[in-house]
Motif scaffolding. Structure first.
Motif, PDB file in Angstrom:
ATOM      1  N   HIS A  22     -14.265  28.124 -17.246  1.00 51.88           N
ATOM      2  CA  HIS A  22     -15.033  26.901 -17.542  1.00 51.88           C
ATOM      3  C   HIS A  22     -15.486  26.893 -19.003  1.00 51.88           C
ATOM      4  O   HIS A  22     -15.447  25.854 -19.668  1.00 51.88           O
ATOM      5  CB  HIS A  22     -16.248  26.778 -16.605  1.00 51.88           C
ATOM      6  CG  HIS A  22     -15.866  26.501 -15.172  1.00 51.88           C
ATOM      7  ND1 HIS A  22     -16.585  26.975 -14.093  1.00 51.88           N
ATOM      8  CD2 HIS A  22     -14.831  25.798 -14.653  1.00 51.88           C
ATOM      9  CE1 HIS A  22     -16.002  26.573 -12.970  1.00 51.88           C
ATOM     10  NE2 HIS A  22     -14.933  25.865 -13.282  1.00 51.88           N
ATOM     11  N   HIS A  59      -6.413  26.250 -14.628  1.00 56.99           N
ATOM     12  CA  HIS A  59      -7.706  26.596 -14.028  1.00 56.99           C
ATOM     13  C   HIS A  59      -7.786  26.138 -12.563  1.00 56.99           C
ATOM     14  O   HIS A  59      -8.221  26.884 -11.688  1.00 56.99           O
ATOM     15  CB  HIS A  59      -8.846  25.988 -14.842  1.00 56.99           C
ATOM     16  CG  HIS A  59     -10.154  26.027 -14.130  1.00 56.99           C
ATOM     17  ND1 HIS A  59     -10.759  27.222 -13.775  1.00 56.99           N
ATOM     18  CD2 HIS A  59     -10.949  25.045 -13.640  1.00 56.99           C
ATOM     19  CE1 HIS A  59     -11.877  26.951 -13.113  1.00 56.99           C
ATOM     20  NE2 HIS A  59     -12.023  25.647 -13.013  1.00 56.99           N
ATOM     21  N   GLU A  63      -8.359  28.547  -9.270  1.00 63.20           N
ATOM     22  CA  GLU A  63      -9.424  28.400  -8.266  1.00 63.20           C
ATOM     23  C   GLU A  63      -8.825  28.230  -6.870  1.00 63.20           C
ATOM     24  O   GLU A  63      -9.266  28.867  -5.910  1.00 63.20           O
ATOM     25  CB  GLU A  63     -10.271  27.152  -8.567  1.00 63.20           C
ATOM     26  CG  GLU A  63     -11.399  27.382  -9.537  1.00 63.20           C
ATOM     27  CD  GLU A  63     -12.288  26.147  -9.717  1.00 63.20           C
ATOM     28  OE1 GLU A  63     -13.272  26.261 -10.444  1.00 63.20           O
ATOM     29  OE2 GLU A  63     -11.987  25.061  -9.163  1.00 63.20           O
ATOM     30  N   HIS A 118     -18.176  18.096 -11.448  1.00 63.24           N
ATOM     31  CA  HIS A 118     -17.379  18.895 -10.517  1.00 63.24           C
ATOM     32  C   HIS A 118     -17.858  20.356 -10.494  1.00 63.24           C
ATOM     33  O   HIS A 118     -17.980  20.949  -9.424  1.00 63.24           O
ATOM     34  CB  HIS A 118     -15.900  18.822 -10.903  1.00 63.24           C
ATOM     35  CG  HIS A 118     -14.985  19.612 -10.020  1.00 63.24           C
ATOM     36  ND1 HIS A 118     -14.548  19.152  -8.787  1.00 63.24           N
ATOM     37  CD2 HIS A 118     -14.447  20.848 -10.172  1.00 63.24           C
ATOM     38  CE1 HIS A 118     -13.777  20.074  -8.236  1.00 63.24           C
ATOM     39  NE2 HIS A 118     -13.699  21.117  -9.052  1.00 63.24           N
ATOM     40  N   ASP A 123     -17.703  23.035  -7.543  1.00 63.46           N
ATOM     41  CA  ASP A 123     -17.385  24.445  -7.791  1.00 63.46           C
ATOM     42  C   ASP A 123     -18.533  25.361  -7.353  1.00 63.46           C
ATOM     43  O   ASP A 123     -18.307  26.415  -6.761  1.00 63.46           O
ATOM     44  CB  ASP A 123     -17.081  24.693  -9.274  1.00 63.46           C
ATOM     45  CG  ASP A 123     -15.700  24.192  -9.685  1.00 63.46           C
ATOM     46  OD1 ASP A 123     -14.914  23.833  -8.790  1.00 63.46           O
ATOM     47  OD2 ASP A 123     -15.416  24.176 -10.898  1.00 63.46           O
ATOM     48  N   TYR A 126     -18.616  27.142  -3.970  1.00 64.38           N
ATOM     49  CA  TYR A 126     -17.838  28.317  -3.559  1.00 64.38           C
ATOM     50  C   TYR A 126     -18.480  29.632  -4.013  1.00 64.38           C
ATOM     51  O   TYR A 126     -18.073  30.693  -3.575  1.00 64.38           O
ATOM     52  CB  TYR A 126     -16.366  28.222  -3.996  1.00 64.38           C
ATOM     53  CG  TYR A 126     -16.057  28.184  -5.482  1.00 64.38           C
ATOM     54  CD1 TYR A 126     -16.496  29.192  -6.348  1.00 64.38           C
ATOM     55  CD2 TYR A 126     -15.255  27.172  -6.015  1.00 64.38           C
ATOM     56  CE1 TYR A 126     -16.183  29.168  -7.702  1.00 64.38           C
ATOM     57  CE2 TYR A 126     -14.941  27.143  -7.368  1.00 64.38           C
ATOM     58  CZ  TYR A 126     -15.419  28.145  -8.211  1.00 64.38           C
ATOM     59  OH  TYR A 126     -15.108  28.126  -9.534  1.00 64.38           O
TER      60      TYR A 126
HETATM   61 FE   FE2 Z   1     -13.641  24.765 -11.898  1.00 66.65          FE
END
Ligand code: FE2
Ligand code: FE2
Length: 136
Positions: A22, A59, A63, A118, A123, A126
């Motif tokens: 990120h 990315h 994930e 997001h 994100d 998780y």
């Molecule tokens: Fe992400």
């Protein structure tokens, strides 16, 4: 020149490798912002824009692979968000390559807002799950 977006702890998803990814995304967005701000040539904007799209794609895949491996229950919804974003970005890029004015700047603005939201909403969910599965 001030940065467009600065990573801070409020963006942490409690998983080191994804925080790093990120941060790199924020870095590329800042470089794109800078390239546009100083009126660099279209060639450089095009290069950084492509890097941003490529790294976003990498990315997302990274994930998704981790969440899949760990059996994350909300994977389908998370994947759907990624897919919708990439479709939108590809549409923007098409306009950009067709020479439509102002596209790079509206794409960047859209991406910054989308990624902030997001990361902080989707994100982050998780983080605890992965920590509980031994991923930090
Ligand atoms: Fe992400
Ligand atoms: Fe994500």
């Amino acid at each position: 020149m001030s940065s467009l977006i600065t990573w801070n702890d409020s963006y942490s998803v409690k998983v080191g490798s994804f925080d790093k990814q990120h941060q790199r995304l924020f870095d590329i967005m800042n470089r794109l912002h800078e390239a546009m701000g100083v009126g660099k040539g279209q060639t450089q904007i095009k290069t950084v824009l492509q890097e941003l799209i490529d790294y976003t794609t990498t990315h997302f895949a990274s994930e998704e692979a981790m969440l899949e491996k760990q059996g994350y229950p909300s994977l389908a919804a998370h994947k759907a968000e990624h897919k919708a974003l990439l479709e939108k970005v590809q549409a923007y890029q098409k306009d950009f390559l067709a020479g439509k004015a102002g596209i790079a700047s509206s794409l960047l603005q859209f991406l910054v807002e989308w990624l902030k939201r997001h990361i902080q909403q989707t994100d982050k969910k998780y983080g605890q799950f992965l920590n509980d599965h031994g991923v930090h």
